[in-house]
Design a protein around this motif. Structure first.
Motif, PDB file in Angstrom:
ATOM      1  N   UNK A 142       0.823  -1.209   0.000  1.00  0.00           N
ATOM      2  CA  UNK A 142       0.000   0.000   0.000  1.00  0.00           C
ATOM      3  C   UNK A 142       0.855   1.258   0.000  1.00  0.00           C
ATOM      4  N   UNK A 143       2.071   1.161   0.542  1.00  0.00           N
ATOM      5  CA  UNK A 143       2.988   2.305   0.573  1.00  0.00           C
ATOM      6  C   UNK A 143       3.829   2.401  -0.701  1.00  0.00           C
ATOM      7  N   UNK A 144       3.677   1.427  -1.606  1.00  0.00           N
ATOM      8  CA  UNK A 144       4.369   1.517  -2.883  1.00  0.00           C
ATOM      9  C   UNK A 144       5.393   0.443  -3.159  1.00  0.00           C
ATOM     10  N   UNK A 145       5.701  -0.416  -2.198  1.00  0.00           N
ATOM     11  CA  UNK A 145       6.645  -1.504  -2.457  1.00  0.00           C
ATOM     12  C   UNK A 145       6.044  -2.496  -3.449  1.00  0.00           C
ATOM     13  N   UNK A 146       6.892  -3.092  -4.277  1.00  0.00           N
ATOM     14  CA  UNK A 146       6.439  -4.065  -5.286  1.00  0.00           C
ATOM     15  C   UNK A 146       6.981  -5.455  -4.951  1.00  0.00           C
ATOM     16  N   UNK A 147       6.130  -6.353  -4.464  1.00  0.00           N
ATOM     17  CA  UNK A 147       6.588  -7.718  -4.195  1.00  0.00           C
ATOM     18  C   UNK A 147       6.414  -8.625  -5.412  1.00  0.00           C
ATOM     19  N   UNK A 148       7.384  -9.504  -5.616  1.00  0.00           N
ATOM     20  CA  UNK A 148       7.314 -10.524  -6.663  1.00  0.00           C
ATOM     21  C   UNK A 148       7.564 -11.876  -6.016  1.00  0.00           C
ATOM     22  N   UNK A 149       6.684 -12.831  -6.302  1.00  0.00           N
ATOM     23  CA  UNK A 149       6.818 -14.189  -5.790  1.00  0.00           C
ATOM     24  C   UNK A 149       7.292 -15.113  -6.905  1.00  0.00           C
ATOM     25  N   UNK A 150       7.655 -16.357  -6.529  1.00  0.00           N
ATOM     26  CA  UNK A 150       8.188 -17.333  -7.495  1.00  0.00           C
ATOM     27  C   UNK A 150       9.305 -16.698  -8.318  1.00  0.00           C
ATOM     28  N   UNK A 151      10.151 -15.936  -7.648  1.00  0.00           N
ATOM     29  CA  UNK A 151      11.210 -15.173  -8.322  1.00  0.00           C
ATOM     30  C   UNK A 151      12.536 -15.420  -7.615  1.00  0.00           C
ATOM     31  N   UNK A 152      13.001 -16.636  -7.728  1.00  0.00           N
ATOM     32  CA  UNK A 152      14.237 -17.031  -7.049  1.00  0.00           C
ATOM     33  C   UNK A 152      15.420 -16.296  -7.667  1.00  0.00           C
TER      34      UNK A 152
END
Length: 421
Positions: A194-204
């Motif tokens: 919500x503060x702007x961070x961008x999470x990516x999963x399945x991204x070893x």
């Protein structure tokens, strides 16, 4: 470690799935690891206006942050004397104060971001043997000398008000507590996004490199170019951290969750406090919001299938609570804990652009969140707290998995022998 379904996953609030990284992206800070450390750093940095990309090899909370005992302990896992020997009395006291602030940080974030995670106060340290009662009282006195006034001693008889089990004494720490760790982490991740961070999963992450202008972080299908990098993989960091910096060894720890116990739950633990005993190879347990007993322990030198430990875990639980002798676990899972030789956490830098923190030695619920905040602050220009922790020294661990397994097995055997005294 084989990832078994956990009760935390079964009872977690719904959370959005995040895409895998693809193509080239740019950020001020790239964070590797979607546990307490990495997500805490992402939230702090995003709140400060930094562009943040977080890369998680599996899913947010897949590792120890989403599968631990949920117990909140003020302070690092090492003895306070270790801090004094390495840092001197004045700076040891600062580290202790920061670790207490880590618990308050957790509570503030739960309140500020309205995180529903069954947070409650009270963690009870209990003496298994008579000889441990003096150690328990000395521990209490040492913390009270640091102006920590949250501790309350119970002798063998009065302890029964809090816990119906056969221990010699206990100290209730009202400054600690417990929570649903996965729901807490998912709440932090929502706040960070919500503060702007961008999470990516399945991204070893396969590798990273730093140069005079920044850091390049590469996955199978993309890469991130950032000014700075935080390595927050802890026990799961693998080869991303050079061997000379990786001064911990992963230890397997296991937790079982019974079926809901109904009224029996509060008959066993009237206080509903989280419990930890004083053995070197500890039992730790607590009640969930739906009255399951979550019972943990049984350190292991190897990655193992939790089912192989079902009988051992049930036996330990029955020894503590004979009324549960016929009770089985509905869920049984394991995870890796990063243990340093001193049990103090390890903070460090690699070159001018890369920070890492790890090795919380079983007390990471609050400490890992603090570590993330301190790394974020260091990148923003307020490095005093991070640099203080980074002064703690740690012996090298032996290279190579076979040798590490052998060392871990010998260490665990030594601890078992000491617990038998």
């Amino acid at each position: 470690m084989i990832a078994q379904p956990t009760w935390y996953q079964a009872s977690a609030h719904s959370a959005p799935a995040h895409p895998a990284l693809s193509g080239e992206r740019r950020a001020d800070v790239c964070i590797v690891g979607g546990g307490f450390t990495g997500v805490s750093a992402a939230l702090e940095l995003a709140q400060a206006g930094r562009r943040v990309i977080l890369l998680e090899a599996e899913q947010i909370g897949w590792g120890c942050s989403g599968r631990n005992g949920g117990q909140i302990n003020p302070g690092p896992a090492c003895d306070y004397a270790t801090l004094v020997r390495q840092l001197g009395a004045a700076d040891a006291r600062k580290v202790w104060a920061l670790s207490v602030e880590g618990v308050e940080l957790l509570r503030r974030r739960v309140a500020e971001h309205a995180i529903d995670c069954d947070l409650k106060a009270g963690i009870l340290l209990v003496a298994n043997k008579l000889r441990q009662v003096d150690e328990l009282q000395q521990w209490q006195a040492s913390l009270q000398a640091l102006d920590y006034q949250q501790l309350e001693f119970y002798d063998r008889a009065s302890l029964q008000q809090l816990l119906r089990a056969d221990y010699q004494a206990g100290v209730m720490d009202w400054g600690g507590g417990d929570l649903h760790p996965l729901n807490y982490l998912l709440g932090l991740a929502r706040a960070a996004q919500a503060c702007g961070a961008e999470p990516f999963e399945r991204s070893r992450v396969l590798d990273w490199q730093q140069d005079g202008l920044g850091v390049t972080v590469r996955t199978s299908h993309g890469q991130v170019r950032a000014e700075q990098l935080i390595l927050a993989g802890n026990a799961y960091i693998g080869t991303l951290l050079p061997w000379t910096q990786r001064r911990f060894m992963p230890i397997g720890s296991y937790i079982g969750a019974t079926a809901p116990l109904g009224d029996l739950a509060e008959q066993l633990i009237p206080s509903r406090a989280a419990i930890c005993d004083m053995n070197h190879l500890i039992d730790y347990y607590r009640l969930s919001a739906d009255n399951r007993l979550l019972f943990g322990g049984r350190a292991s030198a190897r990655d193992g299938h939790p089912e192989r430990l079902r009988a051992v875990m049930r036996g330990r639980m029955a020894q503590v609570f004979p009324a549960l002798a016929e009770q089985d676990f509905e869920y049984l899972w394991g995870g890796q804990v990063a243990m340093t030789a001193t049990k103090a956490p390890q903070f460090g830098r690699i070159g001018s652009r890369v920070l890492f923190a790890q090795g919380y030695s079983g007390q990471g619920v609050a400490l890992a969140g603090l570590a993330g905040q301190l790394m974020a602050q260091a990148l923003i220009g307020r490095a005093q707290g991070f640099d203080l922790f980074a002064r703690l020294r740690h012996p090298l661990v032996p290279p190579g998995a076979p040798l590490q397994v052998a060392v871990r097995a010998l260490a665990l055997l030594w601890y078992r022998l000491r617990d038998m005294r």
